[in-house]
Motif scaffolding. Structure first.
Motif, PDB file in Angstrom:
ATOM      1  N   THR A   3       0.840  -1.202   0.000  1.00 31.03           N
ATOM      2  CA  THR A   3       0.000   0.000   0.000  1.00 31.03           C
ATOM      3  C   THR A   3       0.868   1.243   0.000  1.00 31.03           C
ATOM      4  OG1 THR A   3      -1.761  -1.162   1.156  1.00 31.03           O
ATOM      5  CG2 THR A   3      -1.809   1.234   1.255  1.00 31.03           C
ATOM      6  N   ALA A   4       1.917   1.247   0.826  1.00 26.87           N
ATOM      7  CA  ALA A   4       2.820   2.401   0.873  1.00 26.87           C
ATOM      8  C   ALA A   4       3.495   2.616  -0.478  1.00 26.87           C
ATOM      9  CB  ALA A   4       3.864   2.216   1.978  1.00 26.87           C
ATOM     10  N   GLY A   5       3.852   1.539  -1.135  1.00 28.04           N
ATOM     11  CA  GLY A   5       4.455   1.646  -2.462  1.00 28.04           C
ATOM     12  C   GLY A   5       3.489   2.236  -3.476  1.00 28.04           C
ATOM     13  N   ASN A   6       2.241   1.789  -3.412  1.00 32.22           N
ATOM     14  CA  ASN A   6       1.209   2.343  -4.307  1.00 32.22           C
ATOM     15  C   ASN A   6       0.987   3.825  -4.031  1.00 32.22           C
ATOM     16  OD1 ASN A   6       0.710  -0.074  -5.643  1.00 32.22           O
ATOM     17  ND2 ASN A   6      -0.850  -0.696  -4.181  1.00 32.22           N
ATOM     18  N   LEU A   7       0.935   4.184  -2.740  1.00 32.58           N
ATOM     19  CA  LEU A   7       0.754   5.589  -2.375  1.00 32.58           C
ATOM     20  C   LEU A   7       1.916   6.439  -2.879  1.00 32.58           C
ATOM     21  CD1 LEU A   7      -0.510   5.108   1.274  1.00 32.58           C
ATOM     22  CD2 LEU A   7      -1.796   6.204  -0.563  1.00 32.58           C
ATOM     23  N   GLY A  12       4.090  10.499  -6.745  1.00 32.44           N
ATOM     24  CA  GLY A  12       5.021  10.904  -7.795  1.00 32.44           C
ATOM     25  C   GLY A  12       4.311  11.309  -9.072  1.00 32.44           C
ATOM     26  N   ILE A  13       3.307  10.557  -9.440  1.00 34.99           N
ATOM     27  CA  ILE A  13       2.525  10.878 -10.642  1.00 34.99           C
ATOM     28  C   ILE A  13       1.844  12.234 -10.487  1.00 34.99           C
ATOM     29  CG2 ILE A  13       0.463  10.213 -11.953  1.00 34.99           C
ATOM     30  CD1 ILE A  13       1.326   7.254 -11.380  1.00 34.99           C
ATOM     31  N   GLU A  14       1.207  12.443  -9.334  1.00 29.91           N
ATOM     32  CA  GLU A  14       0.503  13.715  -9.110  1.00 29.91           C
ATOM     33  C   GLU A  14       1.461  14.897  -9.032  1.00 29.91           C
ATOM     34  OE1 GLU A  14      -2.701  14.167  -9.427  1.00 29.91           O
ATOM     35  OE2 GLU A  14      -2.923  12.021  -9.785  1.00 29.91           O
ATOM     36  N   HIS A  26       7.526  14.719  -0.365  1.00 30.86           N
ATOM     37  CA  HIS A  26       8.671  14.349   0.476  1.00 30.86           C
ATOM     38  C   HIS A  26       8.232  14.085   1.912  1.00 30.86           C
ATOM     39  CE1 HIS A  26      12.738  14.246   2.031  1.00 30.86           C
ATOM     40  NE2 HIS A  26      12.345  15.106   2.953  1.00 30.86           N
ATOM     41  N   HIS A  27       7.395  14.970   2.439  1.00 36.78           N
ATOM     42  CA  HIS A  27       6.932  14.824   3.821  1.00 36.78           C
ATOM     43  C   HIS A  27       6.176  13.504   4.012  1.00 36.78           C
ATOM     44  CE1 HIS A  27       5.303  15.804   7.727  1.00 36.78           C
ATOM     45  NE2 HIS A  27       4.095  15.551   7.266  1.00 36.78           N
ATOM     46  N   LEU A  28       5.266  13.201   3.103  1.00 34.43           N
ATOM     47  CA  LEU A  28       4.484  11.974   3.237  1.00 34.43           C
ATOM     48  C   LEU A  28       5.353  10.728   3.079  1.00 34.43           C
ATOM     49  CD1 LEU A  28       1.188  13.021   1.473  1.00 34.43           C
ATOM     50  CD2 LEU A  28       1.505  12.486   3.894  1.00 34.43           C
ATOM     51  N   ARG A  29       6.291  10.757   2.143  1.00 34.36           N
ATOM     52  CA  ARG A  29       7.218   9.618   2.004  1.00 34.36           C
ATOM     53  C   ARG A  29       7.974   9.386   3.305  1.00 34.36           C
ATOM     54  NH1 ARG A  29       9.549   8.298  -3.578  1.00 34.36           N
ATOM     55  NH2 ARG A  29       8.036   9.198  -4.994  1.00 34.36           N
ATOM     56  N   HIS A  30       8.432  10.479   3.904  1.00 31.65           N
ATOM     57  CA  HIS A  30       9.158  10.380   5.173  1.00 31.65           C
ATOM     58  C   HIS A  30       8.267   9.782   6.261  1.00 31.65           C
ATOM     59  CE1 HIS A  30      11.694  11.407   8.575  1.00 31.65           C
ATOM     60  NE2 HIS A  30      10.636  11.981   9.119  1.00 31.65           N
ATOM     61  N   GLU A  31       7.032  10.253   6.359  1.00 31.84           N
ATOM     62  CA  GLU A  31       6.109   9.751   7.375  1.00 31.84           C
ATOM     63  C   GLU A  31       5.813   8.264   7.172  1.00 31.84           C
ATOM     64  OE1 GLU A  31       4.874  11.252  10.174  1.00 31.84           O
ATOM     65  OE2 GLU A  31       6.361  12.758   9.651  1.00 31.84           O
ATOM     66  N   SER A  39       3.144  -1.425   7.137  1.00 34.34           N
ATOM     67  CA  SER A  39       2.133  -1.100   8.144  1.00 34.34           C
ATOM     68  C   SER A  39       0.716  -1.321   7.619  1.00 34.34           C
ATOM     69  CB  SER A  39       2.267   0.359   8.573  1.00 34.34           C
ATOM     70  OG  SER A  39       3.482   0.569   9.226  1.00 34.34           O
ATOM     71  N   GLU A  40      -0.190  -1.436   8.558  1.00 30.59           N
ATOM     72  CA  GLU A  40      -1.608  -1.564   8.225  1.00 30.59           C
ATOM     73  C   GLU A  40      -2.082  -0.292   7.527  1.00 30.59           C
ATOM     74  OE1 GLU A  40      -3.631  -4.211   8.850  1.00 30.59           O
ATOM     75  OE2 GLU A  40      -1.844  -5.287   9.551  1.00 30.59           O
ATOM     76  N   ASP A  41      -3.138  -0.418   6.758  1.00 24.26           N
ATOM     77  CA  ASP A  41      -3.675   0.719   6.017  1.00 24.26           C
ATOM     78  C   ASP A  41      -4.032   1.891   6.931  1.00 24.26           C
ATOM     79  OD1 ASP A  41      -3.351  -0.776   3.754  1.00 24.26           O
ATOM     80  OD2 ASP A  41      -5.487  -1.028   3.337  1.00 24.26           O
ATOM     81  N   ALA A  42      -4.627   1.608   8.085  1.00 16.61           N
ATOM     82  CA  ALA A  42      -5.028   2.679   9.003  1.00 16.61           C
ATOM     83  C   ALA A  42      -3.813   3.468   9.496  1.00 16.61           C
ATOM     84  CB  ALA A  42      -5.792   2.105  10.188  1.00 16.61           C
ATOM     85  N   VAL A  43      -2.702   2.788   9.702  1.00 19.21           N
ATOM     86  CA  VAL A  43      -1.473   3.457  10.154  1.00 19.21           C
ATOM     87  C   VAL A  43      -0.932   4.350   9.047  1.00 19.21           C
ATOM     88  CG1 VAL A  43       0.919   3.067  10.905  1.00 19.21           C
ATOM     89  CG2 VAL A  43      -0.929   1.639  11.809  1.00 19.21           C
ATOM     90  N   LEU A  44      -0.983   3.875   7.813  1.00 20.91           N
ATOM     91  CA  LEU A  44      -0.504   4.660   6.678  1.00 20.91           C
ATOM     92  C   LEU A  44      -1.438   5.812   6.341  1.00 20.91           C
ATOM     93  CD1 LEU A  44       0.658   1.719   4.407  1.00 20.91           C
ATOM     94  CD2 LEU A  44       2.129   3.287   5.688  1.00 20.91           C
ATOM     95  N   MET A  45      -2.719   5.630   6.627  1.00 20.59           N
ATOM     96  CA  MET A  45      -3.692   6.666   6.318  1.00 20.59           C
ATOM     97  C   MET A  45      -3.582   7.853   7.273  1.00 20.59           C
ATOM     98  SD  MET A  45      -7.772   6.335   5.579  1.00 20.59           S
ATOM     99  CE  MET A  45      -8.018   5.374   7.029  1.00 20.59           C
TER     100      MET A  45
END
Length: 73
Positions: A3-7, A12-14, A26-31, A39-45
């Motif tokens: 999921t993190a890879g897809n995000l 990057g596309i956007e 950059h900030h979201l990649r770091h987080e 991690s679980e989806d809820a943790v990544l969300m």
């Protein structure tokens, strides 16, 4: 792909389309790296939701300042 890879790929596309700043990407990649790529989806969300809230507050502040200074709503 995780999921993190897809995000990350979607960010990057956007960014390349001009719909997202490189700072936000950059900030979201770091987080997500901090959370763990598996991690679980809820943790990544959570960081994504926090970033949305922050950007909405920032946009509201900029709109308020524009209205106060330029008289444009």
């Amino acid at each position: 792909m995780t999921t993190a890879g897809n995000l990350t790929a979607a960010l990057g596309i956007e960014r390349r389309k001009g719909n997202l700043s490189s700072e936000t990407e950059h900030h979201l990649r770091h987080e997500w790296r901090r959370c763990g790529w598996q991690s679980e989806d809820a943790v990544l969300m959570a960081p994504l939701s926090q970033e949305i809230d922050r950007l909405e507050r920032e946009a509201a502040t900029l709109r308020r300042l524009r209205a106060e200074i330029f008289g444009v709503a």
